[in-house]
Design a protein around this motif. Structure first.
Motif, PDB file in Angstrom:
ATOM      1  N   MET A   1      12.621   3.526  21.631  1.00 40.92           N
ATOM      2  CA  MET A   1      11.920   4.361  20.670  1.00 40.92           C
ATOM      3  C   MET A   1      10.687   3.624  20.180  1.00 40.92           C
ATOM      4  SD  MET A   1      13.329   5.791  17.065  1.00 40.92           S
ATOM      5  CE  MET A   1      12.160   6.775  16.190  1.00 40.92           C
ATOM      6  N   ASP A   2       9.572   4.348  20.108  1.00 47.59           N
ATOM      7  CA  ASP A   2       8.347   3.769  19.572  1.00 47.59           C
ATOM      8  C   ASP A   2       8.504   3.584  18.068  1.00 47.59           C
ATOM      9  OD1 ASP A   2       7.080   3.810  22.033  1.00 47.59           O
ATOM     10  OD2 ASP A   2       6.238   5.810  21.709  1.00 47.59           O
ATOM     11  N   PRO A   3       8.000   2.472  17.547  1.00 50.15           N
ATOM     12  CA  PRO A   3       8.074   2.291  16.098  1.00 50.15           C
ATOM     13  C   PRO A   3       7.234   3.343  15.378  1.00 50.15           C
ATOM     14  CG  PRO A   3       6.840   0.497  17.121  1.00 50.15           C
ATOM     15  CD  PRO A   3       7.359   1.361  18.217  1.00 50.15           C
ATOM     16  N   ILE A   4       7.651   3.677  14.201  1.00 48.87           N
ATOM     17  CA  ILE A   4       6.887   4.618  13.377  1.00 48.87           C
ATOM     18  C   ILE A   4       5.765   3.839  12.722  1.00 48.87           C
ATOM     19  CG2 ILE A   4       6.994   6.158  11.394  1.00 48.87           C
ATOM     20  CD1 ILE A   4       9.928   6.658  12.134  1.00 48.87           C
ATOM     21  N   SER A   5       4.558   4.340  12.814  1.00 52.44           N
ATOM     22  CA  SER A   5       3.416   3.593  12.296  1.00 52.44           C
ATOM     23  C   SER A   5       3.476   3.498  10.775  1.00 52.44           C
ATOM     24  CB  SER A   5       2.097   4.244  12.724  1.00 52.44           C
ATOM     25  OG  SER A   5       1.863   5.431  12.006  1.00 52.44           O
ATOM     26  N   ALA A   6       2.981   2.371  10.282  1.00 56.79           N
ATOM     27  CA  ALA A   6       2.924   2.158   8.837  1.00 56.79           C
ATOM     28  C   ALA A   6       2.020   3.200   8.183  1.00 56.79           C
ATOM     29  CB  ALA A   6       2.438   0.744   8.527  1.00 56.79           C
ATOM     30  N   SER A   7       0.956   3.592   8.876  1.00 59.09           N
ATOM     31  CA  SER A   7       0.054   4.589   8.291  1.00 59.09           C
ATOM     32  C   SER A   7       0.738   5.945   8.149  1.00 59.09           C
ATOM     33  CB  SER A   7      -1.239   4.707   9.093  1.00 59.09           C
ATOM     34  OG  SER A   7      -0.981   5.116  10.410  1.00 59.09           O
ATOM     35  N   LEU A   8       1.603   6.302   9.092  1.00 60.15           N
ATOM     36  CA  LEU A   8       2.351   7.555   8.970  1.00 60.15           C
ATOM     37  C   LEU A   8       3.322   7.470   7.794  1.00 60.15           C
ATOM     38  CD1 LEU A   8       3.182  10.378   9.905  1.00 60.15           C
ATOM     39  CD2 LEU A   8       4.755   9.285  11.504  1.00 60.15           C
ATOM     40  N   LEU A   9       4.020   6.358   7.682  1.00 63.50           N
ATOM     41  CA  LEU A   9       4.978   6.206   6.577  1.00 63.50           C
ATOM     42  C   LEU A   9       4.283   6.215   5.220  1.00 63.50           C
ATOM     43  CD1 LEU A   9       7.394   3.599   8.176  1.00 63.50           C
ATOM     44  CD2 LEU A   9       7.890   6.006   7.676  1.00 63.50           C
ATOM     45  N   THR A  10       3.133   5.554   5.099  1.00 65.00           N
ATOM     46  CA  THR A  10       2.427   5.580   3.812  1.00 65.00           C
ATOM     47  C   THR A  10       1.882   6.975   3.532  1.00 65.00           C
ATOM     48  OG1 THR A  10       0.397   4.723   4.820  1.00 65.00           O
ATOM     49  CG2 THR A  10       1.833   3.122   3.727  1.00 65.00           C
ATOM     50  N   ALA A  11       1.431   7.675   4.575  1.00 67.00           N
ATOM     51  CA  ALA A  11       0.937   9.045   4.371  1.00 67.00           C
ATOM     52  C   ALA A  11       2.042   9.935   3.832  1.00 67.00           C
ATOM     53  CB  ALA A  11       0.385   9.612   5.680  1.00 67.00           C
ATOM     54  N   VAL A  12       3.221   9.832   4.416  1.00 69.23           N
ATOM     55  CA  VAL A  12       4.338  10.657   3.968  1.00 69.23           C
ATOM     56  C   VAL A  12       4.791  10.228   2.571  1.00 69.23           C
ATOM     57  CG1 VAL A  12       6.725  11.319   4.476  1.00 69.23           C
ATOM     58  CG2 VAL A  12       5.065  11.192   6.314  1.00 69.23           C
ATOM     59  N   ALA A  13       4.845   8.920   2.335  1.00 71.56           N
ATOM     60  CA  ALA A  13       5.293   8.412   1.031  1.00 71.56           C
ATOM     61  C   ALA A  13       4.348   8.800  -0.094  1.00 71.56           C
ATOM     62  CB  ALA A  13       5.449   6.892   1.079  1.00 71.56           C
ATOM     63  N   LEU A  69       9.730  -0.991   6.370  1.00 75.35           N
ATOM     64  CA  LEU A  69      10.551   0.193   6.597  1.00 75.35           C
ATOM     65  C   LEU A  69      10.541   0.573   8.077  1.00 75.35           C
ATOM     66  CD1 LEU A  69      12.297   2.567   5.731  1.00 75.35           C
ATOM     67  CD2 LEU A  69      10.191   3.787   5.078  1.00 75.35           C
ATOM     68  N   SER A  70       9.384   0.523   8.700  1.00 78.50           N
ATOM     69  CA  SER A  70       9.290   0.836  10.125  1.00 78.50           C
ATOM     70  C   SER A  70      10.201  -0.074  10.939  1.00 78.50           C
ATOM     71  CB  SER A  70       7.839   0.695  10.601  1.00 78.50           C
ATOM     72  OG  SER A  70       7.753   0.915  11.990  1.00 78.50           O
ATOM     73  N   GLU A  71      10.183  -1.346  10.622  1.00 77.50           N
ATOM     74  CA  GLU A  71      11.028  -2.305  11.343  1.00 77.50           C
ATOM     75  C   GLU A  71      12.506  -2.028  11.092  1.00 77.50           C
ATOM     76  OE1 GLU A  71      12.338  -5.326  13.769  1.00 77.50           O
ATOM     77  OE2 GLU A  71      10.418  -4.290  13.695  1.00 77.50           O
ATOM     78  N   ALA A  72      12.871  -1.730   9.858  1.00 80.92           N
ATOM     79  CA  ALA A  72      14.276  -1.423   9.544  1.00 80.92           C
ATOM     80  C   ALA A  72      14.730  -0.162  10.282  1.00 80.92           C
ATOM     81  CB  ALA A  72      14.442  -1.249   8.034  1.00 80.92           C
ATOM     82  N   LEU A  73      13.868   0.845  10.347  1.00 80.45           N
ATOM     83  CA  LEU A  73      14.206   2.073  11.067  1.00 80.45           C
ATOM     84  C   LEU A  73      14.369   1.801  12.561  1.00 80.45           C
ATOM     85  CD1 LEU A  73      11.780   4.562   9.285  1.00 80.45           C
ATOM     86  CD2 LEU A  73      14.251   4.342   8.926  1.00 80.45           C
ATOM     87  N   ARG A  74      13.500   0.959  13.113  1.00 78.31           N
ATOM     88  CA  ARG A  74      13.586   0.610  14.524  1.00 78.31           C
ATOM     89  C   ARG A  74      14.906  -0.103  14.833  1.00 78.31           C
ATOM     90  NH1 ARG A  74      13.611  -3.418  17.513  1.00 78.31           N
ATOM     91  NH2 ARG A  74      13.128  -4.875  15.840  1.00 78.31           N
ATOM     92  N   ARG A  75      15.277  -1.070  13.979  1.00 79.27           N
ATOM     93  CA  ARG A  75      16.533  -1.794  14.191  1.00 79.27           C
ATOM     94  C   ARG A  75      17.734  -0.853  14.113  1.00 79.27           C
ATOM     95  NH1 ARG A  75      14.215  -5.489  10.574  1.00 79.27           N
ATOM     96  NH2 ARG A  75      15.631  -4.754   8.977  1.00 79.27           N
ATOM     97  N   ARG A  76      17.710   0.029  13.125  1.00 78.15           N
ATOM     98  CA  ARG A  76      18.836   0.952  12.978  1.00 78.15           C
ATOM     99  C   ARG A  76      18.922   1.906  14.159  1.00 78.15           C
ATOM    100  NH1 ARG A  76      20.321   4.906   7.883  1.00 78.15           N
ATOM    101  NH2 ARG A  76      22.097   5.890   8.882  1.00 78.15           N
ATOM    102  N   ALA A  77      17.778   2.363  14.649  1.00 73.66           N
ATOM    103  CA  ALA A  77      17.760   3.271  15.801  1.00 73.66           C
ATOM    104  C   ALA A  77      18.303   2.593  17.046  1.00 73.66           C
ATOM    105  CB  ALA A  77      16.342   3.780  16.044  1.00 73.66           C
ATOM    106  N   GLU A  78      18.087   1.287  17.165  1.00 73.49           N
ATOM    107  CA  GLU A  78      18.643   0.550  18.303  1.00 73.49           C
ATOM    108  C   GLU A  78      20.164   0.490  18.243  1.00 73.49           C
ATOM    109  OE1 GLU A  78      16.829  -3.302  18.227  1.00 73.49           O
ATOM    110  OE2 GLU A  78      15.027  -2.610  19.259  1.00 73.49           O
ATOM    111  N   GLN A  79      20.715   0.454  17.040  1.00 74.12           N
ATOM    112  CA  GLN A  79      22.154   0.294  16.858  1.00 74.12           C
ATOM    113  C   GLN A  79      22.909   1.610  16.789  1.00 74.12           C
ATOM    114  OE1 GLN A  79      22.337  -1.927  13.223  1.00 74.12           O
ATOM    115  NE2 GLN A  79      21.404  -3.747  14.114  1.00 74.12           N
ATOM    116  N   ASP A  80      22.229   2.699  16.449  1.00 68.06           N
ATOM    117  CA  ASP A  80      22.899   3.972  16.171  1.00 68.06           C
ATOM    118  C   ASP A  80      22.221   5.100  16.956  1.00 68.06           C
ATOM    119  OD1 ASP A  80      23.880   6.350  15.089  1.00 68.06           O
ATOM    120  OD2 ASP A  80      23.705   5.688  13.010  1.00 68.06           O
TER     121      ASP A  80
END
Length: 134
Positions: A1-13, A69-80
């Motif tokens: 899975m491609d990581p979610i960009s920080a700019s996308l996460l800040t835009a949504v936040a 947050l992007s990194e945490a989501l990436r790690r979780r996606a790898e495990q689940d």
């Protein structure tokens, strides 16, 4: 899975995109807070990304928090795998927001320009009130 960009996460936040951005943030919050079984979690699990989500929520313009947050989501996606599936769907929905990712190269050259010159990226609905012919 491609990581979610920080700019996308800040835009949504930060609520970019108005109602859509708010809905995307609420959906991400709900996804992160679900346990690996897909049921609402009883207590926060340090591997879910909830701490990083809360940190970004407190400072939505903070790019470093968004990266965490992007990194945490990436790690979780790898495990689940179920989480990965839902996060991928969320990411596809979120791509409709323009986040500034990508480059824009603007050049005006060759002679004199008469009238408006607009430089930027992702314009829509521009009207320069050009008189009709007639």
């Amino acid at each position: 899975m491609d990581p979610i960009s920080a700019s996308l996460l800040t835009a949504v936040a930060t609520g970019a995109g108005g109602e859509l951005g708010q809905q995307l943030w609420a959906a991400l919050r709900g996804l992160v807070r679900r346990s690996p079984t897909g049921e609402p979690a009883g207590s926060p699990d340090p591997t879910t990304g909830e701490a990083e989500l809360t940190a970004l929520s407190a400072a939505p313009h903070d790019v470093e928090r968004a990266r965490a947050l992007s990194e945490a989501l990436r790690r979780r996606a790898e495990q689940d795998p179920l989480f990965r599936t839902h996060l991928t769907q969320w990411q596809q929905q979120a791509q409709v927001l323009r986040t500034g990712d990508g480059d824009a190269h603007n050049t005006v050259s060759g002679g004199n320009q008469r009238g408006p010159v607009v430089q930027g990226r992702d314009f829509s609905g521009l009207n320069f009130n050009v008189p009709g012919q007639g």
